[in-house]
Design an enzyme around this catalytic site. Structure first.
Site, short mmCIF file in Angstrom:
data_model
loop_
_atom_site.label_atom_id
_atom_site.label_comp_id
_atom_site.label_asym_id
_atom_site.label_seq_id
_atom_site.Cartn_x
_atom_site.Cartn_y
_atom_site.Cartn_z
CG ASN B 411 -5.43 7.00 4.45
OD1 ASN B 411 -6.21 6.38 3.73
ND2 ASN B 411 -4.35 7.59 3.97
CG ASP B 412 -4.14 2.66 6.06
OD1 ASP B 412 -4.19 3.07 4.88
OD2 ASP B 412 -3.11 2.63 6.74
CB VAL B 413 -9.75 2.60 9.91
CG1 VAL B 413 -8.57 2.07 10.69
CG2 VAL B 413 -9.91 4.09 10.08
#
Lengths: 102, 485
Positions: B411-413
């Protein structure tokens, strides 16, 4: 009203074809992956180009001196051919991406 | 004898249309399906051409040649990206063809009313009911002519506007005006009223004026029908108009008692309607929502960006097709892969795809998972060859040439906010530029935010398709679909 009823019963066979074709159309499309939506639409688009048959009939039945029917019939055949030929060629080009690789 | 052969040719053409349409629904057989339908069309045209009642062969051939050359050249030259407007254009031509046929047939019919004795030949194709002298236009023949005229004209002008919106010579914005829905409804009622007036016209005067008004208003209705719909929804509109043209062609079937026109037309009419609904469903919307405009205002203007909050889901079948027919697929694993212990099934999917000739690589973000190297360890355990695992700096320049990115529980990456949104807590963090790939498929359990607790606009990106569920379950479904392809 009567004449419409007469029309329907005179064309009972056609009405049967109409109803059955509706069901066939629905059945044939029921499960199609989204990536094929556009090519399928395009293919169907080419198939309704069958209207060209009507255009040929218009021209084919026109009397040699009936320039109104001849001229419009000519236009109709050109339009119908555009629909048919263009439709099938465009669909084929879209489907090139599904060519099998080895 | 010839007539029997022609009847058989029409039958064969109808069957070929059905089989062709059926085959068009599967990726492997689609191309053959298109060719089968084309063969059917050639049969139908040829049969009509050689029919004993057909004259003026030279003119017909000339017209076909003109249409075929223009059609082939324009279809061959058009860019891949401009396909939808091309389809719309060809669809419009079919609609126009149906409308022109109706005009000719109406004039011919009116002629028989005026001079009943002269044109006996026409009666063969007219389906007049006997004893309708008071209302010479009140019969199925005229009704079918009028239907063909209205539907064909709407399809023609609507298709041209849709094409304009896609091509950019008509504004792609949803054009709205005061009382827009009311005007369209009134116009439609007006159309029906005029058609009724034509039908009940007396034998004293042929309603040429009304007929022409019907033609003009039908064209106008097509324009007003499509203008209020945003450019992004045009494919749905084209599909709907496509089924309209099918019905218009079917009217010709009744007009000439011609079964192939009827089956071909109605087949497209019903299949096109179903297809339209499927397309709406793929966008997570209803047909009414597309046609009447949405009330939420989410993507009303067509090309909304940050305000666009539509999440597009994808079925395992569609995702599998996208990957199977891709040249290059990059898998981006994240914590979700580790949690689901899906690394083995992931490798199997990789192998299946490679067997189909797809290049599969892995894009590993340095902090993917919960510790550095987490993903490398996990994938190494599943025997994924080490050279396939690429670090962020190696894989990032490749994304623009990647057909499909499969994000598994990361997700964040992959959050583009790290590049663009200075207010974001992860702003400045280097990320995998998956948004530069052609298609993004994201396997995720739900729409919940990631470890950093922030929204990810990538999930709402037009190129993104979400496949919700446990990573292992989803991968198993994908694997099964890829295998069956």
């Amino acid at each position: 009203m009567d004449s419409l009823l007469v029309f329907i019963s005179d064309n009972m066979q056609m009405v049967y074809i109409l109803i059955l074709s509706i069901f066939v159309g629905i059945e044939v499309i029921s499960k199609v992956p989204a990536v094929l939506h556009t090519p399928l639409m395009s293919g169907a688009n080419a198939i309704h180009g069958v209207v060209i048959v009507g255009a040929i009939i218009v021209m084919g039945h026109a009397a040699a001196d009936d320039f109104f029917a001849l001229a419009l019939g000519f236009v109709a055949v050109v339009l119908g051919t555009l629909n048919v030929v263009g439709g099938f060629v465009v669909t084929d080009r879209m489907l090139e991406m599904f060519k099998k690789r080895k | 004898m010839l007539n029997h052969v022609i009847a058989l040719a029409y039958l064969a053409a109808s069957v070929l249309f059905i089989i062709g349409l059926k085959k068009l629904g599967h990726p492997d057989s689609a191309r053959r399906g298109n060719i089968l339908a084309a063969v059917g069309m050639a049969l139908a045209v040829l049969a009509t051409f050689v029919a004993p009642s057909t004259h003026n062969h030279v003119w017909i051939l000339l017209a076909i040649a003109v249409g075929a050359v223009i059609g082939t050249v324009s279809a061959k030259k058009v860019k891949m990206t401009a396909m939808p407007q091309m389809v719309s254009f060809f669809n419009g031509m079919g609609g126009a063809c149906a409308a022109v046929i109706s005009i000719v047939e109406f004039m011919a019919y009116a002629h028989t009313i005026n001079a009943p004795d002269t044109t006996v030949a026409l009666v063969a194709s007219t389906l007049t009911a006997p004893g309708a002298a008071d209302y010479p236009f009140l019969n199925g023949h005229v009704l079918v002519i009028l239907l063909g005229l209205i539907i064909g004209s709407v399809s023609f002008s609507g298709s041209i506007i849709a094409m304009g919106k896609l091509q950019g010579f008509v504004t792609e914005k949803a054009v709205r005006w005061p009382m827009q829905r009311a005007t369209n409804a009134v116009l439609l009622l007006g159309l029906l009223a005029i058609a009724a007036l034509v039908l009940i016209a007396c034998s004293c005067a042929v309603p040429y004026g009304l007929f022409m008004a019907l033609f003009a208003l039908s064209l106008l209705y097509g324009v007003l029908f499509v203008l209020p719909i945003g450019g992004a929804d045009m494919p749905v509109v084209v599909s709907l108009l496509n089924s309209f043209t099918g019905v218009a062609a079917a009217c010709g079937g009744f007009l000439y008692d011609n079964p192939v026109m009827l089956t071909g037309g109605i087949l497209v009419g019903s299949a096109g309607t179903i297809l339209t609904i499927l397309m709406c469903r793929a966008m997570n919307r209803s047909l009414a929502n597309v046609l009447l405009g949405n009330f939420s205002g989410g993507s009303g203007g067509g090309s909304a960006h940050s305000g666009d909050t539509t999440v597009r889901e994808v079925s395992p079948t569609d995702a599998a097709i996208l990957m199977s027919y891709a040249k290059k697929v990059v898998i981006v694993p994240g914590y979700g892969l580790a949690v689901a212990q899906a690394q083995h099934i992931c490798r199997e999917l990789d192998e299946q795809l490679e067997a189909k000739g797809v290049v599969v690589k892995y894009g590993i973000h340095p902090v993917a998972g919960r510790m550095p190297g987490h993903m490398n360890v996990l994938l190494a355990e599943a025997d994924v060859p080490y050279p396939k695992l690429l670090e962020m700096d190696e894989i990032n320049p490749e994304f623009p040439s990647v057909d499909v990115v499969l994000v598994i529980g990361a997700n964040d990456v992959v959050n583009p906010a790290a590049r663009t949104d200075t207010a974001s807590p992860i702003y400045g963090m280097p990320i995998l530029d998956v948004d530069k790939a052609h298609n993004i498929i994201i396997l995720k359990r739900s729409m919940r935010a990631g470890y950093a607790g922030i929204e990810n606009e990538l999930f709402y990106h037009p190129k993104t398709r979400m496949l919700f569920g446990d990573a292992k379950d989803s991968l198993e479904k994908l694997l099964a679909e890829v295998k069956s392809m």
